[in-house]
Design a protein around this motif. Structure first.
Motif, PDB file in Angstrom:
ATOM      1  N   GLN A  27       0.817  -1.225   0.000  1.00  0.00           N
ATOM      2  CA  GLN A  27       0.000   0.000   0.000  1.00  0.00           C
ATOM      3  C   GLN A  27       0.845   1.267   0.000  1.00  0.00           C
ATOM      4  OE1 GLN A  27       0.127  -2.026   2.787  1.00  0.00           O
ATOM      5  NE2 GLN A  27      -0.377  -0.895   4.653  1.00  0.00           N
ATOM      6  N   TYR A  28       2.177   1.116   0.221  1.00  0.00           N
ATOM      7  CA  TYR A  28       3.033   2.310   0.255  1.00  0.00           C
ATOM      8  C   TYR A  28       3.809   2.516  -1.043  1.00  0.00           C
ATOM      9  CZ  TYR A  28       1.856   1.860   5.180  1.00  0.00           C
ATOM     10  OH  TYR A  28       1.178   1.732   6.360  1.00  0.00           O
ATOM     11  N   LEU A  33      -0.278   4.763  -3.212  1.00  0.00           N
ATOM     12  CA  LEU A  33      -0.257   5.564  -1.977  1.00  0.00           C
ATOM     13  C   LEU A  33      -1.402   6.589  -1.970  1.00  0.00           C
ATOM     14  CD1 LEU A  33       1.624   5.814   0.566  1.00  0.00           C
ATOM     15  CD2 LEU A  33       2.575   7.822  -0.569  1.00  0.00           C
ATOM     16  N   ASN A  34      -2.578   6.143  -1.510  1.00  0.00           N
ATOM     17  CA  ASN A  34      -3.714   7.070  -1.414  1.00  0.00           C
ATOM     18  C   ASN A  34      -3.730   7.681  -0.007  1.00  0.00           C
ATOM     19  OD1 ASN A  34      -4.543   4.988   0.192  1.00  0.00           O
ATOM     20  ND2 ASN A  34      -5.950   4.127  -1.308  1.00  0.00           N
ATOM     21  N   ALA A  39      -2.093   8.075   5.745  1.00  0.00           N
ATOM     22  CA  ALA A  39      -2.451   8.259   7.159  1.00  0.00           C
ATOM     23  C   ALA A  39      -1.943   7.070   7.978  1.00  0.00           C
ATOM     24  CB  ALA A  39      -3.965   8.411   7.293  1.00  0.00           C
ATOM     25  N   ALA A  40      -2.086   5.843   7.430  1.00  0.00           N
ATOM     26  CA  ALA A  40      -1.626   4.640   8.156  1.00  0.00           C
ATOM     27  C   ALA A  40      -0.110   4.676   8.313  1.00  0.00           C
ATOM     28  CB  ALA A  40      -2.052   3.383   7.399  1.00  0.00           C
ATOM     29  N   PHE A  42       1.885   7.328   8.557  1.00  0.00           N
ATOM     30  CA  PHE A  42       2.332   8.254   9.610  1.00  0.00           C
ATOM     31  C   PHE A  42       1.840   7.815  10.989  1.00  0.00           C
ATOM     32  CE2 PHE A  42       3.123  10.888   5.876  1.00  0.00           C
ATOM     33  CZ  PHE A  42       4.448  11.210   6.147  1.00  0.00           C
ATOM     34  N   ARG A  43       0.673   7.137  11.018  1.00  0.00           N
ATOM     35  CA  ARG A  43       0.190   6.617  12.305  1.00  0.00           C
ATOM     36  C   ARG A  43       1.168   5.572  12.852  1.00  0.00           C
ATOM     37  NH1 ARG A  43      -4.752   6.017  10.665  1.00  0.00           N
ATOM     38  NH2 ARG A  43      -4.548   3.813  10.185  1.00  0.00           N
ATOM     39  N   SER A  44       1.735   4.759  11.942  1.00  0.00           N
ATOM     40  CA  SER A  44       2.690   3.727  12.399  1.00  0.00           C
ATOM     41  C   SER A  44       3.902   4.393  13.064  1.00  0.00           C
ATOM     42  CB  SER A  44       3.132   2.837  11.231  1.00  0.00           C
ATOM     43  OG  SER A  44       3.998   3.553  10.362  1.00  0.00           O
ATOM     44  N   GLY A  45       4.275   5.580  12.576  1.00  0.00           N
ATOM     45  CA  GLY A  45       5.408   6.307  13.170  1.00  0.00           C
ATOM     46  C   GLY A  45       5.058   6.835  14.549  1.00  0.00           C
ATOM     47  N   GLU A  46       3.847   7.386  14.679  1.00  0.00           N
ATOM     48  CA  GLU A  46       3.400   7.897  15.996  1.00  0.00           C
ATOM     49  C   GLU A  46       3.411   6.747  17.007  1.00  0.00           C
ATOM     50  OE1 GLU A  46       2.408  11.013  16.835  1.00  0.00           O
ATOM     51  OE2 GLU A  46       2.330  11.967  14.858  1.00  0.00           O
TER      52      GLU A  46
END
Ligand SMILES: C[S@@+](CC[C@H](N)C(=O)[O-])C[C@H]1O[C@@H](n2cnc3c(N)ncnc32)[C@H](O)[C@@H]1O
Length: 252
Positions: A27-28, A33-34, A39-40, A42-46
């Protein structure tokens, strides 16, 4: 002789497919990359930075509140941006100028100030000052250990007394022999990798992601030499690439 140029491969990842270069999940890929995938991503980074900080607070320094952090191998800023939430000053370092440009764009979009992005070299000569937190995740695995160990030494030299590190290394590959042999051939037989790219419908010059294993004895020895006294280990397994995040604190 077929020369191994991992930095050149990373520069190309930055230019051709930066998000997949950081997290190799379908998906990346640039074409997929939609906005939910972004969002997923950057969420994984948080979530990872929340895990890192809570591990440090529960295992090493209960009131850990870093003020100046170094994110080595920052990519597109997935982990640098959440670090800037807790530190007033963050330096993201990467060998790929295109990754750094994308990281700066992402940082601006997220409205995070106090972040500087710096192009890396093996001496870290463009990185100035010292840090109370040095951090790196899924980066050393892509750097040949002879260079990586020098970089670790340079990073430890920039850690303030009482400062904390969280560095990730791979140390073993668990995969069937056939898989290991095919990876080796792709990395060592000239023209095989471009050919496989074409057969997979990619452009011939799509980069190769090289993986390296580290001797954790050497890292532990270096940590002790550099006055890092306490160490907590969390093991990782990324598709059979076994690794460890080493959390440590330098003597005050
Ligand atoms: C898999 S990505 C991880 C990015 C980021 N740490 C994250 O988890 O989102 C690996 C990053 O390391 C960078 N890198 C590879 N070799 C490097 C080197 N010798 N010095 C600095 N950065 C390097 C690559 O350009 C790439 O951005």
């Amino acid at each position: 002789m077929f020369s191994v140029r991992p930095d050149a491969e990373w520069k190309r990842y930055g230019e051709m497919d930066p998000y997949f270069g950081v997290l190799s999940q379908q998906q990346y890929h640039g074409s997929h990359l939609n906005s939910p995938a972004r969002a997923a991503f950057f969420r994984s980074g948080e979530e990872y930075i929340d895990f890192v900080l809570s591990t440090i607070r529960s295992r090493l320094v209960a009131d850990f509140r870093p003020s100046r952090a170094l994110d080595f191998g920052c990519g597109v800023g997935r982990l640098t941006i959440p670090l800037a939430r807790v530190c007033s000053d963050v330096v993201g370092v990467d060998v790929s100028a295109a990754m750094l440009r994308e990281a700066q764009r992402n940082c601006d979009e997220a409205g995070r100030g106090g972040v500087e992005f710096v192009c890396s070299n093996d001496q870290l000569s463009r990185v100035s000052g010292r840090f109370d937190f040095i951090h790196s995740f899924i980066v050393f695995q892509h750097i040949p250990p002879s260079r990586g160990l020098r970089l670790v030494r340079a990073l430890l030299g920039r850690l303030t007394p009482g400062g904390v590190g969280a560095l990730h290394f791979t140390y073993h590959r668990r995969a069937p022999l056939a898989r290991r042999v095919s990876c080796w051939l792709r990395a060592h037989v000239p023209l095989l990798h471009p050919l496989v790219n074409v057969l997979r419908g990619l452009t011939a010059r799509y980069p190769l992601m090289r993986m390296y294993k580290y001797d954790l004895n050497k890292i532990c020895f270096m940590l002790q030499q550099e006055s890092c006294e306490r160490c907590h280990t969390v093991f990782t397994d990324h598709g059979g690439h076994l690794g460890a995040v080493l959390f440590f604190q330098k003597r005050r």
